[in-house]
Write a protein that holds these residues in place. Sequence first.
Motif, mmCIF file in Angstrom:
data_model
loop_
_atom_site.group_PDB
_atom_site.id
_atom_site.type_symbol
_atom_site.label_atom_id
_atom_site.label_comp_id
_atom_site.label_asym_id
_atom_site.label_seq_id
_atom_site.Cartn_x
_atom_site.Cartn_y
_atom_site.Cartn_z
ATOM 1 N N MET A 169 0.809 -1.222 0.000
ATOM 2 C CA MET A 169 0.000 0.000 0.000
ATOM 3 C C MET A 169 0.837 1.266 0.000
ATOM 4 O O MET A 169 0.392 2.313 -0.471
ATOM 5 N N LYS A 170 2.056 1.172 0.528
ATOM 6 C CA LYS A 170 2.899 2.373 0.615
ATOM 7 C C LYS A 170 3.222 2.953 -0.755
ATOM 8 O O LYS A 170 3.609 4.121 -0.865
ATOM 9 N N ALA A 171 3.050 2.156 -1.813
ATOM 10 C CA ALA A 171 3.284 2.660 -3.173
ATOM 11 C C ALA A 171 2.114 3.496 -3.690
ATOM 12 O O ALA A 171 2.253 4.195 -4.699
ATOM 13 N N LEU A 172 0.961 3.411 -3.016
ATOM 14 C CA LEU A 172 -0.193 4.203 -3.445
ATOM 15 C C LEU A 172 0.023 5.672 -3.082
ATOM 16 O O LEU A 172 0.375 5.986 -1.945
ATOM 17 N N PRO A 173 -0.207 6.592 -4.008
ATOM 18 C CA PRO A 173 -0.060 8.014 -3.686
ATOM 19 C C PRO A 173 -1.064 8.436 -2.611
ATOM 20 O O PRO A 173 -2.166 7.890 -2.506
ATOM 21 N N HIS A 174 -0.664 9.406 -1.808
ATOM 22 C CA HIS A 174 -1.569 9.955 -0.805
ATOM 23 C C HIS A 174 -2.635 10.807 -1.491
ATOM 24 O O HIS A 174 -2.386 11.442 -2.522
ATOM 25 N N CYS A 175 -3.819 10.818 -0.917
ATOM 26 C CA CYS A 175 -4.925 11.607 -1.450
ATOM 27 C C CYS A 175 -4.895 12.999 -0.834
ATOM 28 O O CYS A 175 -4.795 13.152 0.387
ATOM 29 N N ASP A 176 -4.972 14.026 -1.654
ATOM 30 C CA ASP A 176 -5.010 15.398 -1.164
ATOM 31 C C ASP A 176 -6.324 15.646 -0.429
ATOM 32 O O ASP A 176 -7.317 14.930 -0.627
ATOM 33 N N ASN A 177 -6.350 16.653 0.402
ATOM 34 C CA ASN A 177 -7.605 17.042 1.044
ATOM 35 C C ASN A 177 -8.616 17.475 -0.006
ATOM 36 O O ASN A 177 -8.289 18.258 -0.903
#
Length: 388
Positions: A169-177
């Motif tokens: 999962m760490k490869a998934l980009p973070h979602c912006d607010n």
Amino acid sequence: MTTLYIVRHAEAEGNIYRRIHGWYDSLITENGYRQIAALRERFLDIPVDAVYSSDLFRTMTTARAVYEPKGLELHTRRNLREISMGCWEDRTWGEVSRFDTESYQRYCACDPAWKNRGGESRDEARKRIYGAVLGLAHAHPGQTVAIFAHGDVIRCLQAEVLHIPTPEMKALPHCDNTGVTCLRVEGDRVEMVFRSDNSHLSPELSTLGRQQWWRKKGDGYDVSFWFRPMSGEEDRGLYESLYTGTWSELYGTTADCPAASLADRAFQTAKRYPETLICGMLNDQPGGLLQLDLEQGAERKAGHVTFLALRADLRKKGIAPQLLGQAISTFRKLGRDKVELLCAQANGPAQRFYRAHGFEKAAQIPGAHGPLDLLEKYIGYRPRPELS
């Protein structure tokens, strides 16, 4: 076929104060309200039949961007909450990375075995959020539903839909607010249309665009404080140095600077109430300080900030709000619903900083070197009548 829009909440306190807010019920920032306005524009021409959110303030407030313009009811669901962070709730990321290092590293690595005392694992969160979202899709066959949730559980949901194991999962980009993910659901088949889209946000509004913590590489500067009580001669020297520097920048001289006498009073009070004099630490180095008064303003349910200062080389790097976050956390636990402070009218940079973070002028009082504004920030859970 049901269409689902999964939306992350707008920028909230934890995002800029660098505090861990899973089930902690934090507020929306001033920039967060601007993000909500942009999200409202994005959804104006998108038909939506129902709106759901977690039962926390930051998601319920963000959901107003959709349900209010469309005249819909908001339905809240506890199972849409963020991952429960257990014993980490409302601690700073700097604190847990320093004092709970092994667990912090396992969290960052998306280790399936990671789980805080009193919290839940990512595998548990994946099961919870996927079941919640699929249940809402089945409750609205052939309709379009907007669902407001949180950053980490949205990544968990994306991983579940894309069949990505938890360690990856760490490869998934973070979602912006206020980032938007779109799913299409037919029976038990779930299709990802797009994920974590923040195209409605300008660079100035994007939270991730202004931060560096999530980047693997970058030339930015992103740090997280841990806090400790101040005591001893070295800390006294830091207090006097920061106060004298602030005085000199404001008045162009160190003449009549009361740093020594104020330090006497501050450190004497701190012997009885250690939480009133706090040093913000970056690894092993002091980065700033926060002085609080637990009595002034108490009758008005206000917490008073006496002095807030950051090392000169750390300014304009987005770090100072963390000192505000520590003050708010302290006073909220004491039942205060406002934070107040005095700011010289001539101190333009400080005036701009506090107003950018939600402080408003409540009164004006005379000072020995010019008028002072009493600035207040509401820290209770009062919804704004209008979103801007």
